[in-house]
Design a protein around this motif. Structure first.
Motif, PDB file in Angstrom:
ATOM      1  N   ALA A  48       0.852  -1.178   0.000  1.00  0.00           N
ATOM      2  CA  ALA A  48       0.000   0.000   0.000  1.00  0.00           C
ATOM      3  C   ALA A  48       0.888   1.228   0.000  1.00  0.00           C
ATOM      4  O   ALA A  48       1.874   1.302   0.723  1.00  0.00           O
ATOM      5  N   GLY A  49       0.562   2.204  -0.825  1.00  0.00           N
ATOM      6  CA  GLY A  49       1.356   3.422  -0.907  1.00  0.00           C
ATOM      7  C   GLY A  49       2.328   3.430  -2.068  1.00  0.00           C
ATOM      8  O   GLY A  49       2.721   4.487  -2.518  1.00  0.00           O
ATOM      9  N   ASP A  50       2.762   2.276  -2.548  1.00  0.00           N
ATOM     10  CA  ASP A  50       3.642   2.219  -3.707  1.00  0.00           C
ATOM     11  C   ASP A  50       2.830   2.477  -4.959  1.00  0.00           C
ATOM     12  O   ASP A  50       1.705   2.008  -5.084  1.00  0.00           O
ATOM     13  N   ALA A  51       3.423   3.222  -5.901  1.00  0.00           N
ATOM     14  CA  ALA A  51       2.728   3.473  -7.163  1.00  0.00           C
ATOM     15  C   ALA A  51       2.553   2.154  -7.898  1.00  0.00           C
ATOM     16  O   ALA A  51       3.495   1.407  -8.107  1.00  0.00           O
ATOM     17  N   LEU A  52       1.325   1.867  -8.261  1.00  0.00           N
ATOM     18  CA  LEU A  52       1.002   0.653  -9.001  1.00  0.00           C
ATOM     19  C   LEU A  52       1.163   0.911 -10.493  1.00  0.00           C
ATOM     20  O   LEU A  52       1.691   0.086 -11.233  1.00  0.00           O
ATOM     21  N   ALA A  53       0.689   2.084 -10.930  1.00  0.00           N
ATOM     22  CA  ALA A  53       0.731   2.424 -12.351  1.00  0.00           C
ATOM     23  C   ALA A  53       0.597   3.928 -12.505  1.00  0.00           C
ATOM     24  O   ALA A  53       0.271   4.642 -11.558  1.00  0.00           O
ATOM     25  N   ARG A  54       0.811   4.385 -13.702  1.00  0.00           N
ATOM     26  CA  ARG A  54       0.532   5.765 -14.084  1.00  0.00           C
ATOM     27  C   ARG A  54      -0.815   5.753 -14.795  1.00  0.00           C
ATOM     28  O   ARG A  54      -1.187   4.781 -15.443  1.00  0.00           O
ATOM     29  N   THR A  55      -1.541   6.846 -14.667  1.00  0.00           N
ATOM     30  CA  THR A  55      -2.856   6.909 -15.301  1.00  0.00           C
ATOM     31  C   THR A  55      -2.756   6.680 -16.811  1.00  0.00           C
ATOM     32  O   THR A  55      -3.650   6.080 -17.399  1.00  0.00           O
ATOM     33  N   ALA A  56      -1.670   7.103 -17.426  1.00  0.00           N
ATOM     34  CA  ALA A  56      -1.491   6.921 -18.873  1.00  0.00           C
ATOM     35  C   ALA A  56      -1.326   5.447 -19.260  1.00  0.00           C
ATOM     36  O   ALA A  56      -1.504   5.088 -20.425  1.00  0.00           O
ATOM     37  N   ASP A  57      -0.993   4.592 -18.275  1.00  0.00           N
ATOM     38  CA  ASP A  57      -0.817   3.152 -18.533  1.00  0.00           C
ATOM     39  C   ASP A  57      -2.142   2.409 -18.668  1.00  0.00           C
ATOM     40  O   ASP A  57      -2.171   1.268 -19.122  1.00  0.00           O
ATOM     41  N   ILE A  58      -3.238   3.025 -18.234  1.00  0.00           N
ATOM     42  CA  ILE A  58      -4.537   2.350 -18.203  1.00  0.00           C
ATOM     43  C   ILE A  58      -5.403   2.898 -19.340  1.00  0.00           C
ATOM     44  O   ILE A  58      -5.845   4.041 -19.292  1.00  0.00           O
ATOM     45  N   PRO A  59      -5.663   2.094 -20.370  1.00  0.00           N
ATOM     46  CA  PRO A  59      -6.434   2.587 -21.512  1.00  0.00           C
ATOM     47  C   PRO A  59      -7.911   2.806 -21.177  1.00  0.00           C
ATOM     48  O   PRO A  59      -8.502   2.046 -20.404  1.00  0.00           O
ATOM     49  N   GLU A  60      -8.485   3.848 -21.754  1.00  0.00           N
ATOM     50  CA  GLU A  60      -9.913   4.116 -21.565  1.00  0.00           C
ATOM     51  C   GLU A  60     -10.725   2.981 -22.179  1.00  0.00           C
ATOM     52  O   GLU A  60     -10.468   2.538 -23.291  1.00  0.00           O
ATOM     53  N   GLY A  61     -11.707   2.470 -21.414  1.00  0.00           N
ATOM     54  CA  GLY A  61     -12.534   1.346 -21.869  1.00  0.00           C
ATOM     55  C   GLY A  61     -11.863  -0.002 -21.659  1.00  0.00           C
ATOM     56  O   GLY A  61     -12.427  -1.039 -21.967  1.00  0.00           O
ATOM     57  N   GLY A  62     -10.658   0.022 -21.121  1.00  0.00           N
ATOM     58  CA  GLY A  62      -9.900  -1.213 -20.890  1.00  0.00           C
ATOM     59  C   GLY A  62      -9.265  -1.186 -19.523  1.00  0.00           C
ATOM     60  O   GLY A  62      -9.801  -0.601 -18.584  1.00  0.00           O
ATOM     61  N   GLY A  63      -8.104  -1.811 -19.418  1.00  0.00           N
ATOM     62  CA  GLY A  63      -7.411  -1.851 -18.148  1.00  0.00           C
ATOM     63  C   GLY A  63      -6.119  -2.604 -18.252  1.00  0.00           C
ATOM     64  O   GLY A  63      -5.661  -2.952 -19.346  1.00  0.00           O
TER      65      GLY A  63
END
Length: 143
Positions: A48-63
């Motif tokens: 908890a607290g560690d960055a899991l991903a950047r928002t740019a890594d998660i595609p809209e409509g996907g994941g």
């Protein structure tokens, strides 16, 4: 003329062959349950607290699936991020892909909504449990 006495062959006996075939089949089945299709990420410790991903890594409509953390992060609509358990509620296989608004389990082809984890196609009957995440700036963290 005398008949020759049958001699044991030097090869493995029938039980050994059957046991080896069974073990090989089990290995293949277990490997298939945990296989992905390249949409997975295994980096990071998952604390908890560690960055899991950047928002740019998660595609809209996907994941994106994070195997080590056992979580799938989705972006059902622009700027909205959700997270769910990556364990299928049907028989516990790891989900394998996320695209076109659904999270797909490769074991029995159950489909779940990227918006709320609900079942879109069975055999699963229960939704994927939601996981807590936080978004701060462009970082997505497990809460």
């Amino acid at each position: 003329m005398t008949s020759a006495t049958p001699r044991p062959s030097a090869g493995p006996d029938r039980r050994t062959v059957i046991a080896a075939a069974g073990a090989a089949g089990l290995t293949v089945a277990l490997t298939a349950c945990g296989s992905g299709d390249g949409d997975s990420d295994t980096a990071g410790s998952g604390s908890a607290g560690d960055a899991l991903a950047r928002t740019a890594d998660i595609p809209e409509g996907g994941g994106k699936i994070f195997k080590d953390q056992g979580v799938v992060v989705t972006q059902p609509s622009a700027g909205t991020y959700k997270a769910f358990s990556a364990k299928c509620t049907h028989q516990g296989c790891a989900v394998g892909s996320v695209a076109d608004g659904v999270i797909v389990c490769p074991c029995h082809n159950s489909h779940f909504s990227v918006a709320d984890g609900s079942v879109k196609q069975g055999p699963a009957t229960a939704p994927l449990p939601e996981q807590k995440i936080s978004v701060s700036g462009d970082e997505i963290k497990l809460a």
